[in-house]
Design an enzyme around this catalytic site. Structure first.
Site, mmCIF file in Angstrom:
data_model
loop_
_atom_site.group_PDB
_atom_site.id
_atom_site.type_symbol
_atom_site.label_atom_id
_atom_site.label_comp_id
_atom_site.label_asym_id
_atom_site.label_seq_id
_atom_site.Cartn_x
_atom_site.Cartn_y
_atom_site.Cartn_z
ATOM 1 N N ASP A 45 1.535 -3.210 -9.675
ATOM 2 C CA ASP A 45 1.215 -4.476 -10.339
ATOM 3 C C ASP A 45 1.474 -4.401 -11.848
ATOM 4 O O ASP A 45 2.096 -5.289 -12.436
ATOM 5 C CB ASP A 45 -0.251 -4.847 -10.097
ATOM 6 C CG ASP A 45 -0.591 -4.884 -8.623
ATOM 7 O OD1 ASP A 45 0.332 -4.858 -7.797
ATOM 8 O OD2 ASP A 45 -1.790 -4.932 -8.304
ATOM 9 N N SER A 88 -12.182 -15.607 -24.065
ATOM 10 C CA SER A 88 -11.511 -15.967 -22.813
ATOM 11 C C SER A 88 -11.675 -17.462 -22.578
ATOM 12 O O SER A 88 -12.804 -17.961 -22.474
ATOM 13 C CB SER A 88 -12.132 -15.193 -21.639
ATOM 14 O OG SER A 88 -11.835 -15.870 -20.440
ATOM 15 N N HIS A 118 0.820 -1.219 0.000
ATOM 16 C CA HIS A 118 0.000 0.000 0.000
ATOM 17 C C HIS A 118 0.855 1.272 0.000
ATOM 18 O O HIS A 118 0.361 2.356 0.261
ATOM 19 C CB HIS A 118 -1.001 0.004 1.173
ATOM 20 C CG HIS A 118 -2.106 -0.995 0.977
ATOM 21 N ND1 HIS A 118 -3.242 -0.729 0.255
ATOM 22 C CD2 HIS A 118 -2.211 -2.289 1.366
ATOM 23 C CE1 HIS A 118 -4.023 -1.802 0.227
ATOM 24 N NE2 HIS A 118 -3.408 -2.768 0.888
ATOM 25 N N GLY A 126 -4.759 -11.910 -4.932
ATOM 26 C CA GLY A 126 -3.713 -10.947 -4.580
ATOM 27 C C GLY A 126 -2.427 -11.147 -5.361
ATOM 28 O O GLY A 126 -1.371 -10.674 -4.956
ATOM 29 N N LEU A 127 -2.496 -11.859 -6.489
ATOM 30 C CA LEU A 127 -1.302 -12.077 -7.310
ATOM 31 C C LEU A 127 -1.404 -11.314 -8.636
ATOM 32 O O LEU A 127 -0.702 -11.607 -9.595
ATOM 33 C CB LEU A 127 -1.088 -13.575 -7.562
ATOM 34 C CG LEU A 127 -0.893 -14.425 -6.294
ATOM 35 C CD1 LEU A 127 -0.740 -15.901 -6.662
ATOM 36 C CD2 LEU A 127 0.327 -13.959 -5.492
ATOM 37 N N SER A 128 -2.308 -10.349 -8.682
ATOM 38 C CA SER A 128 -2.418 -9.439 -9.822
ATOM 39 C C SER A 128 -2.812 -10.103 -11.124
ATOM 40 O O SER A 128 -2.212 -9.863 -12.176
ATOM 41 C CB SER A 128 -1.106 -8.692 -10.047
ATOM 42 O OG SER A 128 -0.895 -7.835 -9.009
ATOM 43 N N SER A 129 -3.843 -10.923 -11.051
ATOM 44 C CA SER A 129 -4.357 -11.489 -12.299
ATOM 45 C C SER A 129 -4.851 -10.371 -13.210
ATOM 46 O O SER A 129 -4.741 -10.473 -14.434
ATOM 47 C CB SER A 129 -5.495 -12.464 -12.002
ATOM 48 O OG SER A 129 -6.513 -11.803 -11.282
HETATM 49 C C1 GLA Z 1 -3.178 -3.845 -5.117
HETATM 50 C C2 GLA Z 1 -2.934 -2.656 -6.026
HETATM 51 C C3 GLA Z 1 -1.474 -2.175 -5.948
HETATM 52 C C4 GLA Z 1 -1.026 -1.999 -4.507
HETATM 53 C C5 GLA Z 1 -1.404 -3.213 -3.672
HETATM 54 C C6 GLA Z 1 -1.115 -3.002 -2.213
HETATM 55 O O1 GLA Z 1 -2.474 -4.952 -5.597
HETATM 56 O O2 GLA Z 1 -3.218 -2.987 -7.362
HETATM 57 O O3 GLA Z 1 -1.325 -0.989 -6.680
HETATM 58 O O4 GLA Z 1 -1.531 -0.820 -3.964
HETATM 59 O O5 GLA Z 1 -2.774 -3.553 -3.787
HETATM 60 O O6 GLA Z 1 0.240 -2.873 -1.998
#
Ligand code: GLA
Length: 385
Positions: free
Chosen positions: A171, A67, A34, A123-126
Site C-alpha cells: 500500500d 484533520s 496477502h 480496503g483502499l488504503s486510506s
Molecule cells: C493490507 C496490507 C497490505 C496487504 C493487503 C493484502 O492492505 O496493508 O500490505 O498485505 O492487506 O494483500
C-alpha cells in the site's frame, strides 16, 4: 473530490499563513492479495482518490495538524520523545514523521491541514495515503530529499510501530510509486517494479464498496501472517533454500503439502497459487488478454474465500452478482478483506448494466446500499501546483 482551493482557503483562515499542497493516492489491488508479506508479487494501481495535505514549514520543531475529515486538531514536538500509540488518526502522522527521523531525515516543524476522499476502512488504503502524503509533505517542507522507496518503508514502519498492524509494503509503496494510466507489478522482495499500461482499452476498473467496514482486519491479519511463517518453518525441512512462501513453487507445494497441519496448509496454498496467478495476470494485462486476466481474478477470490478465509458474506455476494453480468471479465475482493471493496474488470459498453445489477442485486441480498466508483490509475505522491 477534494476542493483544493477551499482546503488552501481553510488553511489560511486556520493558521493565518499560506500553504503548499501535496497529495498521495489510495490504491486498488487488481490481484496478488496477502502475497506482499510473503515476499511475493502484487499488481495494484494508485487511484484517483487521495489524501491532500496543505502545509507550511515552521521555525521550531512543532508539528501542528488539523484533520478536516475528523474536524480535530492535534500536535506533537519532534524534539520531545513521542508517547507512542494513541489509537487516533494522529498515530499515522506522528508515526511517519518519527520513522523518517529514525532514518536520518532531519525534519522541520510544520503546520498541516489534511483532507481525504479515500473512504476509511474500505480496503483502499486510506491509511497509506495518509502516511505517505504527510511524510512527503514534511520532507518537501524541510527540503530533505530521500529515495522514494525509503519513504514507503518509513510509512510501513509507522504502521508496524505506531498503529500495530504488521502490514506488507504494497500500500505504502503504491502510494509513493503509482503511475498515471498504469498498474504496477511489484516484486515485494526486491521492490523491483514493472509499469503496465491500463485504461486505454475497452475495459474499466470498477470498485464496489460493500459498506461493511473491515474491523476484524488487524488481529486476523496478524494471525494469517503467523500462519504463513509457520508454513515456511515446516516446509524448510524439505526445502531448506526457502526463505519465504515466495520461494515455493506450486509443484513443490503439492509435493510437501501433506506435512502441513490445517489451516496452515490452506493458507500456504493460497499464497503459492496467488503468486503464480499474479505473474500470469500481469502478462495477460500487458497483452490485452482481459478474459484471461478476469479468469484469474475470479480464481483469486475463490482462493481468498476458501483457503485464506479473509472474505465475508457481503464480499462474496458482490462478486457473485458481478459474475452473472454480461461484460464483467473478472471480480474479486481487494485489500486485506473482512469487508471493504471488490474490484471488477468491466467492458466499458456494459458499465450501465453492471451498475444497475450491482445496485439492485446487492441491496436486495443485504439491505445495504453499495457504492460504485470507476477508478482511474493515478500518480503517486507529489506536490500539487
Ligand atoms: C493490507 C496490507 C497490505 C496487504 C493487503 C493484502 O492492505 O496493508 O500490505 O498485505 O492487506 O494483500
Amino acid at each position: 473530490m477534494i476542493d483544493t482551493r477551499s482546503l488552501l482557503d481553510s488553511f489560511r483562515r486556520f493558521y493565518d499563513r499560506e500553504a503548499r499542497l501535496f497529495r498521495a493516492p489510495g490504491r486498488v489491488n487488481l490481484i496478488g492479495e496477502h502475497t506482499d508479506y510473503n515476499e511475493g508479487f502484487v499488481l495494484p494501481m494508485a487511484i484517483d482518490r487521495a489524501t491532500f495535505v496543505a502545509g507550511a514549514a515552521r521555525d521550531d520543531r512543532r508539528v501542528r495538524v488539523h484533520s478536516v475529515n475528523f474536524d480535530e486538531s492535534a500536535e506533537f514536538n519532534l524534539d520531545v520523545e513521542g508517547r507512542g500509540r494513541r489509537g487516533l488518526w494522529l498515530d499515522y502522522v506522528e508515526g511517519v514523521a518519527r520513522e523518517l527521523e529514525k532514518r536520518g531525515a532531519r525534519l522541520r516543524g510544520a503546520d498541516l491541514m489534511i483532507s481525504s476522499d479515500v473512504p476509511l476502512g474500505a480496503g483502499l488504503s486510506s491509511s497509506a495515503a495518509l502516511e505517505v502524503s504527510t511524510g512527503f509533505a514534511l520532507l518537501s517542507l524541510s527540503d530533505v530529499a530521500i529515495n522514494p522507496k525509503e519513504l514507503a518503508l518509513a510509512a510501513q514502519a509507522a504502521e508496524h510501530n505506531y498503529v500495530g498492524a504488521q502490514v506488507g509494503i504494497m500500500d505504502q509503496f503504491t502510494a509513493v510509486m503509482g503511475k498515471r494510466g498504469h498498474a504496477l507489478l511489484i516484486d515485494c522482495r526486491s521492490l523491483e517494479t514493472t509499469q503496465i499500461p491500463i485504461g486505454a482499452s475497452e475495459v474499466v476498473v470498477a470498485i464496489c464498496d460493500t459498506r461493511v467496514k473491515h474491523e476484524l482486519a488487524s488481529s486476523e491479519y496478524n494471525t494469517r501472517r503467523r500462519e504463513c511463517e509457520r508454513g515456511v518453518e515446516i516446509l524448510r525441512e524439505w526445502l531448506p533454500q526457502v526463505r519465504a512462501l515466495r520461494d515455493v513453487s506450486v509443484e513443490d507445494f503439492e509435493r510437501y503439502e501433506n506435512h502441513l497441519p490445517e489451516p496452515v496448509r490452506r493458507r500456504c496454498r493460497h499464497i503459492v497459487t496467488e503468486d503464480a496467478r499474479t505473474l500470469l495476470a500481469a502478462e495477460a494485462l500487458r497483452d490485452g488478454r482481459t478474459e484471461e486476466m478476469g479468469r484469474l481474478m475470479f480464481l483469486s477470490h475463490k482462493s481468498l474465500r476458501d483457503d485464506y478465509e479473509v472474505s465475508c458474506a457481503e464480499l462474496d455476494t458482490m462478486v457473485e452478482i458481478a459474475s452473472g453480468v454480461k461484460g464483467v471479465m473478472g471480480a474479486r475482493m481487494t485489500g486485506g478483506g473482512f469487508g471493504g471493496c471488490t474490484v471488477n474488470l468491466v467492458l466499458r459498453a456494459s458499465l450501465d448494466e453492471f451498475q444497475k445489477e450491482i445496485e439492485s442485486g446487492y441491496k436486495r441480498a443485504t439491505k445495504l446500499d453499495p457504492f460504485i466508483y470507476i477508478a482511474e490509475a493515478s500518480d503517486g505522491a507529489k506536490e500539487v501546483s
